[in-house]
Design a protein around this motif. Structure first.
Motif, PDB file in Angstrom:
ATOM      1  N   THR A 145       0.841  -1.203   0.000  1.00  8.14           N
ATOM      2  CA  THR A 145       0.000   0.000   0.000  1.00  8.14           C
ATOM      3  C   THR A 145       0.876   1.254   0.000  1.00  8.14           C
ATOM      4  O   THR A 145       0.604   2.211  -0.728  1.00  8.14           O
ATOM      5  CB  THR A 145      -0.920   0.004   1.240  1.00  8.14           C
ATOM      6  N   ARG A 184       2.263   4.220  -3.402  1.00  4.75           N
ATOM      7  CA  ARG A 184       2.151   5.684  -3.408  1.00  4.75           C
ATOM      8  C   ARG A 184       3.355   6.341  -4.084  1.00  4.75           C
ATOM      9  O   ARG A 184       3.414   7.538  -4.236  1.00  4.75           O
ATOM     10  CB  ARG A 184       2.021   6.237  -1.971  1.00  4.75           C
ATOM     11  N   PRO A 217       1.068   8.499  -8.349  1.00  4.63           N
ATOM     12  CA  PRO A 217       1.872   8.453  -7.127  1.00  4.63           C
ATOM     13  C   PRO A 217       1.898   9.809  -6.413  1.00  4.63           C
ATOM     14  O   PRO A 217       1.703  10.846  -7.035  1.00  4.63           O
ATOM     15  CB  PRO A 217       3.271   8.114  -7.656  1.00  4.63           C
ATOM     16  N   ASP A 218       2.132   9.759  -5.119  1.00  2.00           N
ATOM     17  CA  ASP A 218       2.321  10.993  -4.344  1.00  2.00           C
ATOM     18  C   ASP A 218       3.778  11.423  -4.377  1.00  2.00           C
ATOM     19  O   ASP A 218       4.094  12.573  -4.085  1.00  2.00           O
ATOM     20  CB  ASP A 218       1.916  10.753  -2.888  1.00  2.00           C
TER      21      ASP A 218
END
Ligand code: ADP
Ligand code: MG
Length: 245
Positions: free
Chosen positions: A79, A83, A160-161
């Protein structure tokens, strides 16, 4: 966005990261410079769990990927690493897939969206990196600069962050670096959080909010580009920058 504390990594007896610590805020662009073998790639790969660290803490978006050397569960690791996107020196595109299929593979496999939604996004991202006309082409028929722009678009597919770049222009002929650096610069202007390992000092100076100088498994010096390039505090930073000129 990223919190790293006393990160340690050894390959057998070789200590590659020695208590590396840093924080990265949302929207920050950090350039990592330093000599070959100083641990830059290992540091980046550790963040996205391509390497297992020997000790220390990595928190992504406030959640522990590894806390004092203890890793989260496989599901939680996935998880968190989902990101982040990573772009490699050698592109790592799938040679048997078209450009569009390269972009769509991960989101389709992970059922991120409907097929139509994924298609829409892949076309938007190819447009963003200036390669809409290459959607149905295979990687072998692209230049290095085009391949790297595809790799960036592919990383962006998963929304994505954080984006990690490991020497994204080191495998390119000098005349092709500009087109890749322009795409990264555009992402910086859009406030993407990025860590960029690079040998392009001019680019680091221009695009980074902060620069980390890594040497012998440590962040030997960190500062704004003005501080680090204009007024380096440590002798080894000065020596490195002198050589890179
Ligand atoms: P950089 O990216 O700064 O050039 P790396 O992180 O690639 O440095 O490498 C740091 C050190 O770790 C080097 O001495 C390298 O040889 C060693 N190293 C990297 N990966 C491995 C590995 N898988 N096994 C053993 N040693 C490795
Ligand atoms: Mg490296």
């Amino acid at each position: 966005m990223i919190e790293v504390k006393q990160l340690k990594k050894s390959f057998d007896a070789l200590e590659v990261l020695k208590e590396v610590s840093f924080d990265i805020q949302a929207g920050e662009v950090v350039a990592v410079i330093g000599p070959s073998g100083s641990g830059k790639s290992t540091m980046l790969r550790s963040l996205i769990h391509l390497e297992e660290v020997t000790g220390g803490t990595i928190r992504i978006l406030g959640q522990g990927l590894v806390e004092e050397g203890r890793y989260a569960s496989g599901k939680d690791i996935r998880t968190l690493t989902d990101r982040m996107g990573m772009v490699f020196q050698h592109f790592n595109l799938f040679p048997h897939l078209t450009v569009r299929a390269n972009l769509e593979l991960a989101p389709k496999t992970l059922k991120k969206d409907t097929a139509a939604g994924i298609r829409k996004r892949s076309m938007e991202l190819l447009d963003k990196v200036g390669l809409l006309d290459k959607a149905d082409v295979y990687p072998a028929n692209l230049s290095g600069g085009q391949k790297q722009r595809v790799a960036i678009a592919r990383a962006l597919m998963m929304q994505p962050d954080i984006l990690l770049f490991d020497e994204p222009t080191s495998a390119l002929d000098p005349e092709l670096t500009g087109e890749v650096l322009r795409v990264i610069k555009q992402l910086a202007q859009e406030n993407m959080t990025m860590i960029i390992v690079t040998h392009e000092m001019g680019f680091a100076r221009e695009v980074a909010d902060r620069v980390f100088f890594m040497d012998k498994g440590e962040i030997a010096e960190a500062g704004t580009p003005e501080q680090l390039f204009g007024n380096p505090q440590r002798e080894r930073t000065r020596m490195f920058l002198q050589r890179e000129k």
